[in-house]
Write a protein that holds these residues in place. Structure first.
Motif, PDB file in Angstrom:
ATOM      1  N   GLY A 167       0.909  -1.156  -0.091  1.00  0.00           N
ATOM      2  CA  GLY A 167       0.069  -0.132   0.026  1.00  0.00           C
ATOM      3  C   GLY A 167       0.790   1.462  -0.110  1.00  0.00           C
ATOM      4  O   GLY A 167       1.822   1.369   0.761  1.00  0.00           O
ATOM      5  N   VAL A 168       0.799   2.237  -0.873  1.00  0.00           N
ATOM      6  CA  VAL A 168       1.304   3.522  -1.115  1.00  0.00           C
ATOM      7  C   VAL A 168       0.286   4.605  -0.673  1.00  0.00           C
ATOM      8  O   VAL A 168      -0.502   4.797  -1.643  1.00  0.00           O
ATOM      9  N   LYS A 169       0.483   5.294   0.149  1.00  0.00           N
ATOM     10  CA  LYS A 169      -0.192   6.525   0.405  1.00  0.00           C
ATOM     11  C   LYS A 169       0.487   7.861  -0.035  1.00  0.00           C
ATOM     12  O   LYS A 169       1.744   8.080   0.619  1.00  0.00           O
ATOM     13  N   LEU A 170      -0.001   8.860  -0.765  1.00  0.00           N
ATOM     14  CA  LEU A 170       0.671  10.001  -0.731  1.00  0.00           C
ATOM     15  C   LEU A 170      -0.138  11.051  -0.412  1.00  0.00           C
ATOM     16  O   LEU A 170      -1.446  11.156  -0.392  1.00  0.00           O
ATOM     17  N   PHE A 171       0.578  11.982   0.181  1.00  0.00           N
ATOM     18  CA  PHE A 171      -0.279  13.441   1.085  1.00  0.00           C
ATOM     19  C   PHE A 171       0.704  14.328   0.521  1.00  0.00           C
ATOM     20  O   PHE A 171       1.883  14.433   0.633  1.00  0.00           O
ATOM     21  N   LEU A 172       0.239  15.430  -0.166  1.00  0.00           N
ATOM     22  CA  LEU A 172       0.767  16.463  -0.942  1.00  0.00           C
ATOM     23  C   LEU A 172      -0.156  17.955  -0.701  1.00  0.00           C
ATOM     24  O   LEU A 172      -1.188  17.782  -0.742  1.00  0.00           O
ATOM     25  N   GLY A 173       0.703  19.054  -0.641  1.00  0.00           N
ATOM     26  CA  GLY A 173      -0.209  20.121  -0.531  1.00  0.00           C
ATOM     27  C   GLY A 173       0.423  21.197   0.315  1.00  0.00           C
ATOM     28  O   GLY A 173       1.647  21.285   0.474  1.00  0.00           O
ATOM     29  N   GLY A 174      -0.747  21.988   0.843  1.00  0.00           N
ATOM     30  CA  GLY A 174      -0.082  23.199   1.650  1.00  0.00           C
ATOM     31  C   GLY A 174      -0.370  24.617   0.792  1.00  0.00           C
ATOM     32  O   GLY A 174      -1.139  24.546   0.409  1.00  0.00           O
ATOM     33  N   ARG A 175       0.885  25.305   1.096  1.00  0.00           N
ATOM     34  CA  ARG A 175       0.933  26.442   0.038  1.00  0.00           C
ATOM     35  C   ARG A 175       2.296  26.769  -0.236  1.00  0.00           C
ATOM     36  O   ARG A 175       3.161  26.072   0.264  1.00  0.00           O
ATOM     37  N   ALA A 176       2.643  27.689  -1.046  1.00  0.00           N
ATOM     38  CA  ALA A 176       3.903  28.158  -1.518  1.00  0.00           C
ATOM     39  C   ALA A 176       4.745  28.493  -0.214  1.00  0.00           C
ATOM     40  O   ALA A 176       4.167  29.160   0.641  1.00  0.00           O
TER      41      ALA A 176
END
Length: 258
Positions: A167-176
């Motif tokens: 299982g591979v989970k990806l979490f990405l984001g936030g702000r510049a």
């Protein structure tokens, strides 16, 4: 909240969320039993009291010590701990559980199937992307237009240590300037894959926005649990546009849950 009360809230939420996908799950002691040999196990989330976090394992062959268990953790927001736990289970069900269901049923209803030359030994099942925060359109569009897995393949390959299912989970984001990029393989953070994800050109805006998605990599010849018999799929009222397939499933699930 006492551990036994947390467990009860999480288990009730699992039963409710899986019912949204037409699957009958029932609480049986420390696990939630599903169709055939499937079940969902719950364990205490380490650190910070576990507030708002759930650790859930989708068991593929209950009773077999060597059977794959797809573990994932999720966090939820809310005014109370119960509301946070409910929302965490909903996030898990929308992104992770649907991917496991697709692995079991192979119908193309809950997730998409891929074969990438960069990971030729593995069959990829990629679930819906959950995009949330402010100004989600740019990140949603980028995820719909890009295949993330091939770009991470070199970093992921040494960490696919489970012989049957990873299982591979990806979490990405936030702000510049305050972006987040995290990849977990079988529940553990992969620093090389996380660095590769951060190096990709996904949009960073001025306001907070995140995305979460889950991918299963199954070895060739993996036997499915017995039996998971889906009911015939109803004809869709509106077919989603091809480039928005994964994201469309997310919004369809959101509307159904409201």
């Amino acid at each position: 909240m006492r551990p036994q009360d947390r467990l009860a809230v999480i288990q009730r939420s699992v039963v409710r969320e899986m019912a949204r996908y037409g699957k009958e799950f029932t609480v049986d002691g420390s696990v939630v039993r599903g169709p055939g040999t499937t079940a969902v196990a719950v364990r205490e989330h380490p650190g910070d009291g576990g507030a708002g976090h759930v650790d859930l394992g989708f068991v593929l062959h209950l009773g077999r010590a060597d059977a794959p268990v797809v573990w994932d953790c999720a966090a939820g927001l809310g005014k109370t701990e119960e509301e946070k736990l409910d929302n965490a289970v909903k996030m898990w069900a929308t992104t992770t559980a649907t991917t496991v269901l697709e692995l079991l049923e192979h119908r193309g209803e809950h997730a998409d199937h891929y074969r990438h030359a960069e990971l030729s030994d593995w069959h990829a099942v990629q679930g819906p992307a959950a995009v949330f925060g402010f100004g989600t359109e740019r990140l949603t569009g980028w995820l719909a237009d890009h295949q993330v897995l091939p770009a991470l393949a070199e970093a992921l390959r040494p960490e696919l240590t489970a012989p049957d299912v990873n299982g591979v989970k990806l979490f990405l984001g936030g702000r510049a300037g305050e972006d987040i990029a995290e990849v977990r393989v079988n529940g553990e953070v992969s620093e090389p894959a996380s660095a590769a994800l951060r190096a990709m050109d996904w949009p960073r805006g001025e306001r907070l926005c995140w995305a979460r998605l889950f991918i299963l990599l199954a070895a060739e010849g993996v036997t499915r649990p017995e039996p998971v018999r889906p009911e015939p799929a109803p004809a869709p009222v509106h077919a989603p546009a091809p480039r928005r397939g994964l994201v469309s499933r997310w919004w369809q699930a959101r509307r159904a849950g409201q």
